[in-house]
Design a protein around this motif. Structure first.
Motif, PDB file in Angstrom:
ATOM      1  N   UNK A  87       0.835  -1.197   0.000  1.00 48.27           N
ATOM      2  CA  UNK A  87       0.000   0.000   0.000  1.00 48.27           C
ATOM      3  C   UNK A  87       0.872   1.251   0.000  1.00 48.27           C
ATOM      4  N   UNK A  88       0.345   2.303  -0.607  1.00 43.83           N
ATOM      5  CA  UNK A  88       0.963   3.614  -0.528  1.00 43.83           C
ATOM      6  C   UNK A  88       0.684   4.227   0.840  1.00 43.83           C
ATOM      7  N   UNK A  89       1.222   5.385   1.086  1.00 45.98           N
ATOM      8  CA  UNK A  89       0.821   6.173   2.245  1.00 45.98           C
ATOM      9  C   UNK A  89      -0.664   6.503   2.094  1.00 45.98           C
ATOM     10  N   UNK A  90      -1.385   6.804   3.164  1.00 45.55           N
ATOM     11  CA  UNK A  90      -2.811   7.118   3.049  1.00 45.55           C
ATOM     12  C   UNK A  90      -3.060   8.325   2.136  1.00 45.55           C
ATOM     13  N   UNK A  91      -4.108   8.248   1.335  1.00 49.25           N
ATOM     14  CA  UNK A  91      -4.484   9.376   0.481  1.00 49.25           C
ATOM     15  C   UNK A  91      -5.926   9.815   0.744  1.00 49.25           C
ATOM     16  N   UNK A  92      -6.629   9.084   1.608  1.00 45.99           N
ATOM     17  CA  UNK A  92      -7.969   9.501   2.015  1.00 45.99           C
ATOM     18  C   UNK A  92      -8.359   8.780   3.305  1.00 45.99           C
ATOM     19  N   UNK A  93      -9.251   9.402   4.053  1.00 44.35           N
ATOM     20  CA  UNK A  93      -9.821   8.774   5.243  1.00 44.35           C
ATOM     21  C   UNK A  93     -11.335   8.752   5.072  1.00 44.35           C
ATOM     22  N   UNK A  94     -11.957   7.838   5.740  1.00 44.88           N
ATOM     23  CA  UNK A  94     -13.399   7.650   5.582  1.00 44.88           C
ATOM     24  C   UNK A  94     -13.948   7.088   6.885  1.00 44.88           C
ATOM     25  N   UNK A  95     -15.236   6.845   6.937  1.00 49.21           N
ATOM     26  CA  UNK A  95     -15.828   6.264   8.126  1.00 49.21           C
ATOM     27  C   UNK A  95     -17.131   5.570   7.807  1.00 49.21           C
ATOM     28  N   UNK A 113       3.617  15.464  -2.137  1.00 51.75           N
ATOM     29  CA  UNK A 113       3.655  16.751  -2.832  1.00 51.75           C
ATOM     30  C   UNK A 113       2.245  17.277  -3.081  1.00 51.75           C
ATOM     31  N   UNK A 114       1.305  16.374  -3.427  1.00 52.13           N
ATOM     32  CA  UNK A 114      -0.082  16.777  -3.671  1.00 52.13           C
ATOM     33  C   UNK A 114      -0.741  17.306  -2.397  1.00 52.13           C
ATOM     34  N   UNK A 115      -0.333  16.748  -1.260  1.00 56.62           N
ATOM     35  CA  UNK A 115      -0.859  17.223   0.018  1.00 56.62           C
ATOM     36  C   UNK A 115      -0.277  18.594   0.355  1.00 56.62           C
ATOM     37  N   UNK A 116       1.034  18.738   0.193  1.00 53.65           N
ATOM     38  CA  UNK A 116       1.695  19.974   0.610  1.00 53.65           C
ATOM     39  C   UNK A 116       1.409  21.151  -0.311  1.00 53.65           C
ATOM     40  N   UNK A 136      -5.607   3.519   1.146  1.00 56.27           N
ATOM     41  CA  UNK A 136      -4.375   3.691   0.383  1.00 56.27           C
ATOM     42  C   UNK A 136      -4.503   3.128  -1.010  1.00 56.27           C
ATOM     43  N   UNK A 137      -3.471   3.348  -1.812  1.00 57.74           N
ATOM     44  CA  UNK A 137      -3.376   2.797  -3.168  1.00 57.74           C
ATOM     45  C   UNK A 137      -2.624   1.478  -3.061  1.00 57.74           C
ATOM     46  N   UNK A 138      -3.178   0.410  -3.620  1.00 55.61           N
ATOM     47  CA  UNK A 138      -2.515  -0.899  -3.517  1.00 55.61           C
ATOM     48  C   UNK A 138      -1.898  -1.308  -4.846  1.00 55.61           C
ATOM     49  N   UNK A 139      -0.848  -2.130  -4.743  1.00 52.43           N
ATOM     50  CA  UNK A 139      -0.122  -2.631  -5.917  1.00 52.43           C
ATOM     51  C   UNK A 139       0.647  -3.867  -5.481  1.00 52.43           C
ATOM     52  N   UNK A 140       1.307  -4.523  -6.405  1.00 50.93           N
ATOM     53  CA  UNK A 140       1.939  -5.807  -6.116  1.00 50.93           C
ATOM     54  C   UNK A 140       3.036  -5.700  -5.065  1.00 50.93           C
ATOM     55  N   UNK A 141       3.145  -6.731  -4.235  1.00 50.41           N
ATOM     56  CA  UNK A 141       4.212  -6.810  -3.246  1.00 50.41           C
ATOM     57  C   UNK A 141       5.586  -6.657  -3.902  1.00 50.41           C
ATOM     58  N   UNK A 142       6.482  -5.944  -3.244  1.00 56.48           N
ATOM     59  CA  UNK A 142       7.843  -5.810  -3.746  1.00 56.48           C
ATOM     60  C   UNK A 142       8.043  -4.677  -4.729  1.00 56.48           C
ATOM     61  N   UNK A 143       7.023  -3.847  -4.955  1.00 54.14           N
ATOM     62  CA  UNK A 143       7.142  -2.731  -5.913  1.00 54.14           C
ATOM     63  C   UNK A 143       7.759  -1.523  -5.216  1.00 54.14           C
ATOM     64  N   UNK A 144       8.995  -1.676  -4.772  1.00 49.95           N
ATOM     65  CA  UNK A 144       9.628  -0.677  -3.909  1.00 49.95           C
ATOM     66  C   UNK A 144       9.764   0.687  -4.578  1.00 49.95           C
ATOM     67  N   UNK A 145      10.307   0.727  -5.787  1.00 47.92           N
ATOM     68  CA  UNK A 145      10.521   2.012  -6.450  1.00 47.92           C
ATOM     69  C   UNK A 145       9.194   2.679  -6.787  1.00 47.92           C
ATOM     70  N   UNK A 146       8.198   1.882  -7.134  1.00 49.04           N
ATOM     71  CA  UNK A 146       6.869   2.428  -7.430  1.00 49.04           C
ATOM     72  C   UNK A 146       6.275   3.055  -6.173  1.00 49.04           C
ATOM     73  N   UNK A 147       6.363   2.349  -5.057  1.00 50.68           N
ATOM     74  CA  UNK A 147       5.835   2.874  -3.784  1.00 50.68           C
ATOM     75  C   UNK A 147       6.530   4.180  -3.410  1.00 50.68           C
ATOM     76  N   UNK A 148       7.840   4.219  -3.543  1.00 50.70           N
ATOM     77  CA  UNK A 148       8.574   5.436  -3.192  1.00 50.70           C
ATOM     78  C   UNK A 148       8.123   6.613  -4.047  1.00 50.70           C
ATOM     79  N   UNK A 149       7.948   6.370  -5.350  1.00 48.87           N
ATOM     80  CA  UNK A 149       7.534   7.437  -6.264  1.00 48.87           C
ATOM     81  C   UNK A 149       6.109   7.885  -5.973  1.00 48.87           C
ATOM     82  N   UNK A 150       5.222   6.928  -5.708  1.00 50.14           N
ATOM     83  CA  UNK A 150       3.824   7.252  -5.410  1.00 50.14           C
ATOM     84  C   UNK A 150       3.726   8.021  -4.091  1.00 50.14           C
ATOM     85  N   UNK A 151       4.430   7.565  -3.076  1.00 48.36           N
ATOM     86  CA  UNK A 151       4.386   8.235  -1.775  1.00 48.36           C
ATOM     87  C   UNK A 151       4.886   9.681  -1.880  1.00 48.36           C
ATOM     88  N   UNK A 152       5.943   9.883  -2.655  1.00 50.18           N
ATOM     89  CA  UNK A 152       6.469  11.244  -2.826  1.00 50.18           C
ATOM     90  C   UNK A 152       5.450  12.122  -3.555  1.00 50.18           C
TER      91      UNK A 152
END
Length: 267
Positions: A116-124, A240-243, A220-236
């Protein structure tokens, strides 16, 4: 003698290449989607205001997030793939799509199967009842009642685990469940607060939220296990979209003025 020695050496080389290839299949997800110029994103396309079809085209908060994310990752096109919560994880694992951007809640069980990516939305989770209903004001009032949920969602899991004695009715999407409540064929529906309010207004359904939130969800946004570079790019990109205010602009557009960046800051 020489030929016998070559056989194990060849086996070792082939095994090494195969192992390398399998590990790269997920690890190079970022490189693969950038080279292809397209990322395949799974959504239900029936989950407003998060993602749905408007005049035959994908629309909603998740759609805008996906398009903005692709732009920031340098990917020319997003191909939206219709799926459902029950099939998201299997679809990611089988490579039928590259990522799920569909309000998927981050849970311990899901994290064992996908990244999973870092959180991009919350809900309830909210209880929705007919406008004329005054007897249901919380989870304690639901045992013995007909409760509508959407298949494969955390709301469905919550109902089965936390509302013993309720008659759980499963539907393909929240609109169907809320319609059943409005027509009197179900006593209540468990739906996200934002989604339920949006659907009630859009479809003129005679339903209303009842009582406090039953449970908060972090998505969060989900994708295949082990997608390290993808996760890093998505999280960044998400950071940036938050800030820079982009996520707030998207959420205000679709979520009745809610600033999702502020909500995420409370976690």
């Amino acid at each position: 003698m020489t030929s016998l020695l070559r056989i194990p050496i060849l086996i070792i080389l082939v095994s090494a290449l195969v192992g390398c290839g399998s590990s790269q299949a997920h690890g190079d997800l970022l490189q693969r989607v950038k080279a292809a110029g397209v990322i395949r994103v799974a959504q239900t396309q029936a989950n407003p205001p998060w993602n749905f079809l408007e005049n035959g085209k994908p629309a909603g908060y998740d759609v805008d997030v996906a398009n903005e994310l692709a732009k920031r990752l340098g990917i020319a096109k997003v191909e939206f793939v219709a799926s459902n919560f029950q099939s998201f994880i299997a679809g990611v694992q089988a490579g039928r799509f590259d990522a799920v951007i569909a309000g998927q809640t981050i849970t311990d069980e899901r994290e064992k199967q996908v990244d999973f990516s870092r959180p991009y939305e919350v809900n309830g989770i909210s209880i929705f009842v007919a406008n004329t209903n005054t007897s249901i004001n919380g989870a304690a009032d639901l045992p013995g009642k007909k409760v509508a949920v959407t298949a494969g969602t955390t709301q469905a899991a919550f109902a089965k685990k936390s509302i013993p004695g309720a008659d759980i009715k499963t539907y393909d999407n929240a609109t169907l469940g809320l319609t059943e409540v409005g027509s009197g064929r179900a006593d209540a529906a468990l739906v996200s607060r934002f989604q339920g309010a949006f659907l009630a207004q859009k479809n003129r359904l005679a339903v209303k939220p009842a009582g406090p939130l039953l449970e908060s969800e972090v998505n969060g946004i989900s994708f295949a296990n082990g997608s390290t570079s993808f996760k890093q790019a998505v999280d960044k990109a998400l950071g940036d979209m938050i800030s820079d205010g982009t996520l707030a602009t998207i959420s205000r557009k679709w979520l009745g003025g809610l600033n999702m960046a502020e909500e995420l800051g409370k976690l």
